[in-house]
Design an enzyme around this catalytic site. Structure first.
Site, mmCIF file in Angstrom:
data_model
loop_
_atom_site.group_PDB
_atom_site.id
_atom_site.type_symbol
_atom_site.label_atom_id
_atom_site.label_comp_id
_atom_site.label_asym_id
_atom_site.label_seq_id
_atom_site.Cartn_x
_atom_site.Cartn_y
_atom_site.Cartn_z
ATOM 1 N N HIS A 1 -7.822 -5.713 0.191
ATOM 2 C CA HIS A 1 -6.602 -4.963 0.484
ATOM 3 C C HIS A 1 -6.042 -5.382 1.845
ATOM 4 O O HIS A 1 -6.767 -5.451 2.835
ATOM 5 C CB HIS A 1 -6.927 -3.472 0.475
ATOM 6 C CG HIS A 1 -5.733 -2.569 0.504
ATOM 7 N ND1 HIS A 1 -4.833 -2.494 -0.531
ATOM 8 C CD2 HIS A 1 -5.288 -1.686 1.447
ATOM 9 C CE1 HIS A 1 -3.906 -1.601 -0.246
ATOM 10 N NE2 HIS A 1 -4.147 -1.114 0.969
ATOM 11 N N SER B 1 0.837 -1.189 0.000
ATOM 12 C CA SER B 1 0.000 0.000 0.000
ATOM 13 C C SER B 1 0.879 1.250 0.000
ATOM 14 O O SER B 1 1.707 1.418 -0.884
ATOM 15 C CB SER B 1 -0.972 -0.056 1.180
ATOM 16 O OG SER B 1 -2.012 0.883 1.026
ATOM 17 N N GLU C 1 -9.067 -5.836 -4.068
ATOM 18 C CA GLU C 1 -8.500 -4.736 -3.276
ATOM 19 C C GLU C 1 -9.557 -3.852 -2.612
ATOM 20 O O GLU C 1 -9.524 -3.588 -1.416
ATOM 21 C CB GLU C 1 -7.630 -3.833 -4.167
ATOM 22 C CG GLU C 1 -6.366 -4.467 -4.708
ATOM 23 C CD GLU C 1 -5.204 -4.470 -3.737
ATOM 24 O OE1 GLU C 1 -5.389 -4.130 -2.553
ATOM 25 O OE2 GLU C 1 -4.102 -4.813 -4.176
#
Length: 494
Positions: free
Chosen positions: A409, A178, A306
């Protein structure tokens, strides 16, 4: 252990050695608040490296056993296997954590499994976050980039100190997830990192990520992982004024404020890593498009679902934000004239809920296909490899229940780290995927080629690549990534 940070007294375990809370830069407090990091050079200090350092200030609690957050937070942690299985120096893997540039701590990620199985030295670093990491008032030296400057300073510390731990300062792989991966991708375009890293693994964080209007969250304007100087200064001036600091003395006024006052504007600085500066002269996306990034081999990829974590979190707070009635308007706001075709390609009836439909659209448009684009662009300069994590049974690390999380995610992180000291994997297949990911990543760290003996070979990316190595729920194999995420549509206008 003798280092530039002092004499370290760490911790020996059954499986390895850990040195925690090592200062790599001077505490950025007082007059050093919002100044570029100053390296630590205190070899005679006596450092108790048996406990993590303080996380950098942030608004949410930091999971795990940590001291209270403090601005004196520029520390890192070193983990090595107890027994080096070769006579050569260990490759070094430097982890930059995620958290939207506003949260997280390196010490939340226990890399002992990674170090032991891969026979590597692992460094997990803190860096300044939010308003303390990315404020950029006009005329402020290093403004907008203090977090990235800290990360690059951690690489300088590794260069100078890796041999003390058995590590090879000439074989350094930066890996992040990320915001950590977005930072690592930016570092590939920064003159300041030249010569400090040899490879990179970018998980859920390409330079090319691009969220249209309302795609990250409804009402949030279109954005990328990076900000221009003008936009960053606008955000910074507004934040300073909100805190009662304006005009030529704003920086000094802010330096006099206590940390907790600053947290009122901390979340304003998500995705405010700033380009057009000495540290980051150009937009990293433009650098990739021009083929001017460093010649660094890269593994890049992300998670199949995600955006489910973001949409799921949104629905937990605002259940009526994504419904059958709002879905067409969300699509229209994000995609404008292309909205009718988007709705044709992603009809509500194809999905189990409007939340899953919107998650799929935004995953494909903002995450997956830009990541494919970035992989193709990076392959013009150096070897690049594309993967996708797609285990539908992944641990629900975000603790979201409003929609099925699948491979959302951050759900990949437990496959190579114990989070807050806990191995969150339970099924044989989860453990198999973990071993595979660690083996691919660490073989890449050793010599630049991700591989498993007898396992699936990852093809090198080129400008026409459509397929990726996929870590699936049932098996690992090569899958048509572009088709699964409709990238022919998303990567072409019209």
């Amino acid at each position: 252990m003798e280092t530039t940070s002092g004499h370290l007294r760490g911790v020996a375990t059954d499986s390895g050695r850990q040195f925690l809370g090592i200062p790599y830069a001077e505490p950025p407090v007082g007059e050093l608040r919002w100044m570029p990091p100053e390296p630590v050079d205190n070899p005679d200090a006596d450092v108790n490296a048996a406990r993590p350092g303080s996380p950098c200030p942030q608004t949410q609690p930091v999971p795990g056993d940590h001291p209270e957050p403090s601005e004196d937070c520029l520390t890192l942690n070193v983990t090595t296997p107890r027994q080096n299985s070769s006579d050569t120096a260990l490759p070094v893997m430097v982890w930059w954590h995620g958290g939207g540039y506003t949260s997280g701590a390196g010490s939340s990620y226990d890399p002992q499994r990674l170090a032991d199985r891969g026979n590597v030295m692992v460094v997990t670093a803190n860096y300044r976050l939010g308003v303390l990491g990315y404020l950029g008032l006009p005329g402020m030296e290093g403004g907008g980039n203090f977090g990235l400057a800290d990360q690059i300073e951690s690489l300088r510390w590794v260069r100078d100190n890796a041999p003390a731990f058995g590590g090879d300062p000439d074989n350094v792989t930066v890996f992040g997830e990320s915001a950590g991966a977005m930072s690592a991708c930016a570092a590939l375009t920064s003159p300041a990192s030249d010569g400090l890293l040899d490879r990179a693994v970018l998980a859920s964080g390409s330079c090319m990520l691009n969220w249209p209007d309302g795609a990250l969250y409804p009402g949030v304007p279109a954005q990328t992982p990076y900000s221009s100087v003008a936009d960053n200064q606008s955000t910074s001036v507004a934040a300073a004024e909100q805190l009662g600091c304006a005009g030529a003395d704003a920086a000094n006024c802010l330096r006099r404020l206590p940390t907790d006052r600053l947290m009122a504007v901390n979340q304003n600085f998500s995705n405010q890593l700033t380009y057009g500066t000495d540290l980051l002269p150009q937009n990293p996306a433009d650098v990739l498009r021009g083929g001017d990034q460093q010649q660094i081999p890269v593994i890049t990829g992300g998670n199949h679902d995600e955006q489910r974590s973001f949409v799921g979190g949104l629905l937990a707070a605002t259940p009526d934000a994504v419904t059958a009635a709002t879905y067409p308007q969300l699509v229209a706001t994000a995609f404008g004239d292309r909205a009718p075709e988007v709705l044709t390609r992603y009809p509500l009836q194809r999905f189990g809920s409007p939340g899953l439909a919107w998650s799929t659209v935004t995953t494909d448009a903002a995450w997956a296909c830009p990541t494919l684009d970035g992989a193709r662009l990076m392959s013009n300069r150096a070897p690049a490899y594309l993967y996708e994590f797609a285990d539908e049974t992944a641990p629900n690390v975000n603790q979201i229940t409003t929609i099925p999380q699948g491979a959302a995610h951050a759900t990949d992180i437990p496959y190579y780290f114990d989070l807050t000291g806990t191995n969150m994997l339970h099924t044989p297949r989860q453990h198999e995927i973990s071993d595979e990911m660690i083996d691919y990543w660490t073989s890449f760290a050793h010599d630049g080629t991700p591989r498993i003996e007898g396992g699936v070979e990852i093809p090198r990316v080129d400008k026409n690549t459509t397929h990726a190595l996929q870590f699936g729920t049932d098996a690992t194999g090569i899958e048509d990534f572009a088709a699964a995420h409709q990238c022919d549509f998303w990567l072409h206008e019209g």
